[in-house]
Design a protein around this motif. Structure first.
Motif, PDB file in Angstrom:
ATOM      1  N   UNK A 165       6.206   7.373  -3.771  1.00  0.00           N
ATOM      2  CA  UNK A 165       6.457   6.226  -4.661  1.00  0.00           C
ATOM      3  C   UNK A 165       5.549   5.043  -4.366  1.00  0.00           C
ATOM      4  N   UNK A 166       5.017   4.982  -3.145  1.00  0.00           N
ATOM      5  CA  UNK A 166       4.135   3.871  -2.793  1.00  0.00           C
ATOM      6  C   UNK A 166       2.838   3.885  -3.590  1.00  0.00           C
ATOM      7  N   UNK A 167       2.516   5.019  -4.194  1.00  0.00           N
ATOM      8  CA  UNK A 167       1.268   5.102  -4.970  1.00  0.00           C
ATOM      9  C   UNK A 167       1.215   4.017  -6.048  1.00  0.00           C
ATOM     10  N   UNK A 168       2.392   3.744  -6.662  1.00  0.00           N
ATOM     11  CA  UNK A 168       2.436   2.715  -7.710  1.00  0.00           C
ATOM     12  C   UNK A 168       3.204   1.466  -7.277  1.00  0.00           C
ATOM     13  N   UNK A 169       4.190   1.622  -6.395  1.00  0.00           N
ATOM     14  CA  UNK A 169       4.962   0.459  -5.958  1.00  0.00           C
ATOM     15  C   UNK A 169       4.080  -0.553  -5.239  1.00  0.00           C
ATOM     16  N   UNK A 170       3.114  -0.067  -4.461  1.00  0.00           N
ATOM     17  CA  UNK A 170       2.235  -0.987  -3.740  1.00  0.00           C
ATOM     18  C   UNK A 170       1.400  -1.815  -4.716  1.00  0.00           C
ATOM     19  N   UNK A 171       0.991  -1.189  -5.800  1.00  0.00           N
ATOM     20  CA  UNK A 171       0.227  -1.912  -6.820  1.00  0.00           C
ATOM     21  C   UNK A 171       1.100  -2.980  -7.474  1.00  0.00           C
ATOM     22  N   UNK A 172       2.348  -2.612  -7.798  1.00  0.00           N
ATOM     23  CA  UNK A 172       3.262  -3.553  -8.443  1.00  0.00           C
ATOM     24  C   UNK A 172       3.575  -4.746  -7.532  1.00  0.00           C
TER      25      UNK A 172
ATOM     26  N   UNK B 184       1.692  -5.950  -5.201  1.00  0.00           N
ATOM     27  CA  UNK B 184       0.487  -6.762  -5.104  1.00  0.00           C
ATOM     28  C   UNK B 184       0.342  -7.699  -6.303  1.00  0.00           C
ATOM     29  N   UNK B 185       1.017  -7.360  -7.406  1.00  0.00           N
ATOM     30  CA  UNK B 185       0.982  -8.200  -8.598  1.00  0.00           C
ATOM     31  C   UNK B 185       2.156  -9.181  -8.624  1.00  0.00           C
ATOM     32  N   UNK B 186       2.967  -9.178  -7.543  1.00  0.00           N
ATOM     33  CA  UNK B 186       4.055 -10.125  -7.439  1.00  0.00           C
ATOM     34  C   UNK B 186       5.388  -9.614  -7.926  1.00  0.00           C
ATOM     35  N   UNK B 187       5.500  -8.320  -8.217  1.00  0.00           N
ATOM     36  CA  UNK B 187       6.755  -7.765  -8.703  1.00  0.00           C
ATOM     37  C   UNK B 187       7.623  -7.337  -7.522  1.00  0.00           C
ATOM     38  N   UNK B 188       8.933  -7.679  -7.511  1.00  0.00           N
ATOM     39  CA  UNK B 188       9.802  -7.355  -6.392  1.00  0.00           C
ATOM     40  C   UNK B 188      10.323  -5.916  -6.472  1.00  0.00           C
ATOM     41  N   UNK B 189       9.536  -4.957  -6.047  1.00  0.00           N
ATOM     42  CA  UNK B 189       9.981  -3.564  -6.067  1.00  0.00           C
ATOM     43  C   UNK B 189      10.011  -3.014  -4.658  1.00  0.00           C
TER      44      UNK B 189
END
Length: 231
Positions: free
Chosen positions: A217-224, A226-231
């Motif tokens: 899941x970190x494949x996309x969660x890390x990107x989110x 980095x954009x300031x989204x709390x995931x």
């Protein structure tokens, strides 16, 4: 006198054929999907707005480019280019995206088959669709019409062209499949082949993790994040 020293009439030019990449590199690209090639070339290159007119979805077009620039609706220089091509070449035609008159038809397809072309990519129209749908000559074009072409010129052969948003130099490797058409710069073909193969290995691993449900899941969660989204 060399072609470069000739005083061509305005709008006309015929340059020699450019051989393109080594034969083994061309052969290797036949098994690489266009999408994978595009992914290894920044994902923003290749044709836009063309469709395939050959019937088989799994047909692959692959070979060095012989380029032609024509006046919309005129195929004089396409006929001349067909006298110059070698077996395995791909004819890349810049027809300006015009679809009011066909640039090639069934009679010219017969010539293409006889000359053993690898296929055609046309930013323009074709006609005689039933013949082009037969096996043996992949073709991508902007559209089709019953209206035939003129044969007056002007036009240029083996010059840099823009075909459906894709820049093509003579000798560039052209690869086309059901997803679209891409031009690989001849000088970079061997390197891009290796990058494309590596990309396919990466995709195979991702596909397997998707199948097994083990994707990280970190494949996309890390990107989110980095954009300031709390995931």
């Amino acid at each position: 006198m060399s072609n470069s020293a000739k005083q061509w009439p305005a709008g006309y030019r015929i340059n020699p054929r450019v051989p393109g990449p080594e034969a083994e590199v061309v052969e290797a690209f036949k098994s690489i999907p266009v999408a994978a090639i595009g992914d290894s070339m920044s994902r923003n290159v290749g044709t836009l707005g063309l469709r395939q007119y050959h019937a088989r979805l799994d047909a692959v077009l692959c070979g060095p480019a012989v380029t032609v620039r024509v006046r919309p609706g005129d195929n004089l220089m396409i006929h001349k280019a067909l006298m110059m091509v070698q077996p395995g070449d791909v004819l890349v035609i810049d027809g300006g995206g015009d679809v009011s008159q066909a640039l090639v038809g069934g009679l010219m397809r017969t010539t293409c088959v006889a000359r053993k072309l690898a296929g055609l990519v046309i930013d323009g129209a074709i006609r005689d669709l039933c013949e082009w749908a037969e096996e043996g000559m992949p073709i991508f074009a902007r559209g089709h019409t019953h209206r035939g072409p003129s044969k007056d010129g002007p036009g240029e052969i083996n010059v840099p062209v823009s075909c459906a948003g894709m820049a093509v130099l003579p000798g560039d490797l052209i690869v086309g499949d059901a997803d679209g058409v891409i031009a690989v710069p001849a000088a970079d073909a061997a390197e891009i082949l290796q990058r494309s193969r590596a990309h396919l290995v990466k995709e195979a691993a991702i596909r397997e993790s998707n199948r097994e449900g083990t994707a990280d899941p970190e494949r996309f969660d890390a990107v989110l994040r980095a954009k300031g989204l709390p995931v």
